[in-house]
Design an enzyme around this catalytic site. Sequence first.
Site, PDB file in Angstrom:
ATOM      1  N   ARG A 137       3.728  -7.205 -17.755  1.00 52.60           N
ATOM      2  CA  ARG A 137       2.031  -7.340 -16.524  1.00 52.60           C
ATOM      3  C   ARG A 137       2.789  -7.186 -15.328  1.00 52.60           C
ATOM      4  NH1 ARG A 137       0.986 -10.211 -21.505  1.00 52.60           N
ATOM      5  NH2 ARG A 137      -0.979  -9.118 -22.388  1.00 52.60           N
ATOM      6  N   ASP A 165       2.840  -2.593 -22.687  1.00 51.60           N
ATOM      7  CA  ASP A 165       1.817  -3.823 -22.895  1.00 51.60           C
ATOM      8  C   ASP A 165       0.874  -3.379 -22.153  1.00 51.60           C
ATOM      9  OD1 ASP A 165      -0.668  -5.952 -23.394  1.00 51.60           O
ATOM     10  OD2 ASP A 165       1.124  -6.842 -23.576  1.00 51.60           O
ATOM     11  N   HIS A 175      -1.691  -4.034 -28.274  1.00 53.00           N
ATOM     12  CA  HIS A 175      -1.784  -3.737 -26.501  1.00 53.00           C
ATOM     13  C   HIS A 175      -0.574  -2.452 -26.334  1.00 53.00           C
ATOM     14  CE1 HIS A 175      -1.993  -8.206 -25.816  1.00 53.00           C
ATOM     15  NE2 HIS A 175      -2.018  -8.031 -26.605  1.00 53.00           N
ATOM     16  N   GLU A 178      -2.581  -9.924 -31.201  1.00 54.53           N
ATOM     17  CA  GLU A 178      -4.524  -9.917 -31.131  1.00 54.53           C
ATOM     18  C   GLU A 178      -4.680  -8.907 -30.706  1.00 54.53           C
ATOM     19  OE1 GLU A 178      -3.916 -12.543 -27.195  1.00 54.53           O
ATOM     20  OE2 GLU A 178      -2.951 -11.395 -26.706  1.00 54.53           O
ATOM     21  N   TYR A 184       4.828 -22.175 -24.213  1.00 52.68           N
ATOM     22  CA  TYR A 184       4.014 -21.535 -22.903  1.00 52.68           C
ATOM     23  C   TYR A 184       4.317 -21.474 -21.588  1.00 52.68           C
ATOM     24  CZ  TYR A 184       2.850 -17.443 -25.998  1.00 52.68           C
ATOM     25  OH  TYR A 184       2.833 -16.673 -27.484  1.00 52.68           O
ATOM     26  N   TRP A 235       4.859 -15.111 -19.912  1.00 53.94           N
ATOM     27  CA  TRP A 235       4.056 -14.402 -19.724  1.00 53.94           C
ATOM     28  C   TRP A 235       2.947 -14.388 -18.370  1.00 53.94           C
ATOM     29  CZ3 TRP A 235       3.741 -11.212 -23.934  1.00 53.94           C
ATOM     30  CH2 TRP A 235       3.599 -11.567 -25.311  1.00 53.94           C
ATOM     31  N   THR A 236       3.012 -12.971 -17.611  1.00 56.18           N
ATOM     32  CA  THR A 236       3.515 -12.781 -16.422  1.00 56.18           C
ATOM     33  C   THR A 236       1.924 -12.412 -15.481  1.00 56.18           C
ATOM     34  OG1 THR A 236       4.828 -10.715 -15.940  1.00 56.18           O
ATOM     35  CG2 THR A 236       6.046 -12.762 -16.440  1.00 56.18           C
TER      36      THR A 236
HETATM   37  C1  TNX Z   1      -1.758 -14.349 -25.992  1.00 63.03           C
HETATM   38  S1  TNX Z   1       1.138 -14.418 -27.538  1.00 63.03           S
HETATM   39  C2  TNX Z   1      -0.785 -13.265 -26.011  1.00 63.03           C
HETATM   40  C3  TNX Z   1      -0.538 -12.320 -24.776  1.00 63.03           C
HETATM   41  C4  TNX Z   1      -0.666 -13.058 -23.100  1.00 63.03           C
HETATM   42  C5  TNX Z   1      -0.755 -15.137 -23.106  1.00 63.03           C
HETATM   43  C6  TNX Z   1      -1.188 -15.375 -22.135  1.00 63.03           C
HETATM   44  C7  TNX Z   1       0.737 -13.139 -27.109  1.00 63.03           C
HETATM   45  C8  TNX Z   1       1.345 -12.434 -28.598  1.00 63.03           C
HETATM   46  N1  TNX Z   1      -0.201 -12.791 -26.648  1.00 63.03           N
HETATM   47  O1  TNX Z   1      -0.659 -10.803 -24.419  1.00 63.03           O
HETATM   48  O2  TNX Z   1       0.009 -12.840 -21.927  1.00 63.03           O
HETATM   49  O3  TNX Z   1      -1.724 -14.767 -25.303  1.00 63.03           O
HETATM   50  O4  TNX Z   1      -0.877 -16.681 -22.377  1.00 63.03           O
END
Ligand code: TNX
Length: 757
Positions: free
Chosen positions: A165, A194, A265, A328, A419, A469-470
């Site tokens: 990111r 990503d 992603h 995700e 996180y 996470w950035t």
């Molecule tokens: C979920 S945690 C994600 C990331 C995002 C993050 C933001 C995870 C395995 N996936 O893609 O950056 O939330 O908090």
Amino acid sequence: MNRWPFRSAVLLLLALVSPLACAAPSEPALIPLPAQMQRDEGRFVVSDATPVVAEGEAARQAAKYFVEHANTTQKLALRVSAGPAKRAIVFAIDPKASTNSEGYALQVRADGATVKASDPRGLFYGAVTLWQLLESDGGAVQAPAVRIDDAPRFAWRGLMLDTARHFRSVDEVKRLLDALALHKLNTFHWHLTDDQGWRIEIKKYPKLTGIGGCRFPAGDGGVDPNTGEPRPYCGFYTQDQIRDVVRYAAERHITIVPEIDVPGHAQAAIAAYPELGVLGTRPPVSNEWGVNTYLFNVEESTFRFLEDVLDEVSDLFPGTYIHLGGDEAVKDQWVSSARVQERMRELGVKNEAQMQSYMIARLEKHLEIKRKRLIGWDEILEGGLPPQATVMSWRGTEGGIAAAQQNHDVVMSPVSHLYLDYLQTTSANEPPGRPATISLQKLYDYEPVPAALDAAQKKHILGVQANVWTEHMRSFARVQHAIFPRVAALAEIAWSPAKAKNFDDFRSRLPAQLLRYDALGIAYAKTPFEAEIAADADGGRDAKVSLSNPLGYPIRYTTDGRAPTASSPLYERPFEVPLPSRVRAAAFADGRMLAPASERALDAAALRTRTDEELTMCSNSLMLRLEDDGPADGERVIFNVDIFNPCWRWDGADLDGIAAVRVRAGRIPYFFQLAHDEPHRKFQPARSAHGELVIRAGCDGETLASLPLPAQPEKDGFLTLDAKLPGASGRRDLCFYFTGDTRPTMWAIDRVTLVPR
Ligand code: TNX
């Protein structure tokens, strides 16, 4: 004679000398706390002349690391030698010193110090502890006499950095690795791919970085202010750079776990090679946050591509684990693709979850050939998982529990506690991020081994990891703000025995850690150490002031405009000040100010204004602290906004004598992909072309004003609207929201001011 100036000077001098001396804690301020420690009588004085003795390469490496850091933080010019010497610091490999390869035995006596371990790793951690033991009162450097027998609680002590990111340079990654080692962390999970960027050079597929390494940021951030031309945001690591970073990490006993995210992603990869995608068309590298829908397709050619990538990745990273993501991956594209459905039938796969399992299992087989082990986010459990796979549990602890119950190894990394993109305080000085706060204490109190597991299952918990996470971290300063000091709490979770954990004790050791951060040039978050000044207007002549510090450190304050010092009045309870007044306050520990003093000018006008941070969100659906999209470089305004329900409240606003409400709002890009959450975003119907600002008495109450919005904000990106409130009186709960679907932008409140009659 007026003695006060003299007294202040003495106090100032006292404040200037090293607080480590003033503190003189009975127990040394070690972080993480060792497994066993016994304090003895006396101290060992260390000077430039103190010999540092090390025999053999491993001992020399550990000794060198100690010497370097003693030089940086204590200004000691020590030298490593081989020969025996008196009154020396000795590093030695000793097979009997510890049964744990990361453990060590350390002793400091008045006449010398020894660090022994059976393995170079343990010796290295002993060197870190000895460095932390060094204290100085501005003159002599000394270490307290102590006996330590130490070993970590968990084998996996990790931190993940998302460099997709926002990219970080090799130098910044190395600085971070250095700091991790000093916290006795041993695993660096490197998120390299990503939707928003592919950051690792793959020789066989140069477009991954050539195309996938750049995106055009949304809004003004993606435009060159001088030419008005689109300006890409780019970055990737060459394979030489990766090897260099891997070597640097290994010198600090850190293993790097690279992550290549599949099947979701994947938008940057598909932007580079559209034939890898389901739709066959070329998407842009994403410039939106959230959950994108692009998935890899499931053709044989795509498996070959992924295997080729994993071959190159495996050769670059000597560690055991490769992370394959798996998070995700909303399956919409697979569901609606006739070709994917046909492939699923060919492969005998019943549904999309099983399709993902098939993919993971097949790649796992390939990793086995390369003698690697697969780890992935907890979604890889859905649809079945090869027994050898390790699960990283992020969506809570349930995934981790389920995985351990199925005999998978587990790394605990729950979003609720670990996180670091979640902010740590509610201060207006927090950078952008996610404001559901994860305070230092919340993180510290996390216990990684779920009580629901039996003894055998508990053994599957390899350890813990915090994730950075950035999306909201454009700069290395923000990354450091997110990590420090919370990584100190993580270190204690990961290393120290569970029963030794005690937050109050940790807090008392923290100021010494901050001094180390200062000496090492680590830009830790100051917000947990600020004094917050809250004020309530009492009828107009006075204000009631309350002061607080998120960590409960004592606060000293002034009301005469002078800077608070260690001898300013100690805050005990809320107090009244006449208007106007200026309150300045700071938190102190060991006579030292922990963060720059906060300041608040209190006058009637100031008390009639609330910033977005001081307003309440109407709901907590998806609260974010977002920054403006411009200027392209440099400082930007930050807004607290719930992107699912952009609505703010001022509870109990005093409307006596008030003629109008002035709302200042900014306009920022709406750059989120929310996949299945998208329908939860509520756009209130608009009545005019560009929607309106609505002000109501309570969010379900009577409408007090409804002001049409213009097509554009003013030149500076802001908009100021005055809503007349004829006949307003008494205390009312004001509710503010914007109507209309304003995508791709959205309005966000910057401040609200009550305008008197
Ligand atoms: C979920 S945690 C994600 C990331 C995002 C993050 C933001 C995870 C395995 N996936 O893609 O950056 O939330 O908090």
